[in-house]
Design a protein around this motif. Structure first.
Motif, short mmCIF file in Angstrom:
data_model
loop_
_atom_site.label_atom_id
_atom_site.label_comp_id
_atom_site.label_asym_id
_atom_site.label_seq_id
_atom_site.Cartn_x
_atom_site.Cartn_y
_atom_site.Cartn_z
N MET A 1 36.15 -34.41 57.03
CA MET A 1 35.71 -35.83 57.01
C MET A 1 35.48 -35.75 58.62
O MET A 1 36.34 -36.02 59.29
N SER A 2 34.11 -36.34 58.61
CA SER A 2 33.87 -36.53 60.36
C SER A 2 34.16 -37.96 60.87
O SER A 2 34.19 -38.78 60.10
N VAL A 3 34.09 -38.39 62.17
CA VAL A 3 33.94 -39.56 62.49
C VAL A 3 32.79 -40.56 62.18
O VAL A 3 33.01 -41.61 61.79
N TYR A 4 31.83 -39.87 61.89
CA TYR A 4 30.58 -40.55 61.28
C TYR A 4 30.87 -41.16 60.07
O TYR A 4 30.48 -42.12 59.53
N ASP A 5 31.44 -40.32 59.08
CA ASP A 5 31.86 -40.48 57.80
C ASP A 5 32.60 -41.76 57.72
O ASP A 5 32.43 -42.75 56.99
N VAL A 6 33.67 -41.61 58.53
CA VAL A 6 34.61 -43.04 58.71
C VAL A 6 33.92 -44.26 59.23
O VAL A 6 34.24 -45.18 58.67
N THR A 7 33.15 -43.77 60.18
CA THR A 7 32.42 -45.22 60.63
C THR A 7 31.42 -45.49 59.57
O THR A 7 31.33 -46.77 59.65
#
Length: 89
Positions: free
Chosen positions: A1-7
């Motif tokens: 899970m990338s930072v983009y997904d969390v954001t």
């Protein structure tokens, strides 16, 4: 899970909170403003006068929009849980 997904998930959650809270907050704002104008015009300076009408208006708003609010939150949670396997990679 990338930072983009969390954001993206956090952004969607915050937008959902704003969207779900908006009807209640707008009704409370309108009722409070109306009563404040009434108090100014009639020179009644009672601080507790706005409490009861606001509570009644908020309860009525929750009764009217509660189903929609709960549906929005439930759909968001269902999307999160159905994609849970994608988030744990």
């Amino acid at each position: 899970m990338s930072v983009y997904d969390v954001t993206a998930i956090a952004s969607e959650a915050l937008f959902l909170v704003i969207k779900v809270a908006a009807p209640v907050l707008l009704v409370s704002l309108i009722v409070g403003l109306t009563i404040s104008i009434f108090q100014t015009v009639t020179s009644i300076q009672e601080q507790t006068l706005t409490f009861v009408p606001k509570i009644i208006a908020v309860f009525l708003t929750i009764i009217l929009f509660g189903n929609w609010m709960l549906t929005q939150i439930t759909e968001f949670m269902n999307r999160l849980w159905s994609n849970f396997s994608l988030y744990t990679r």
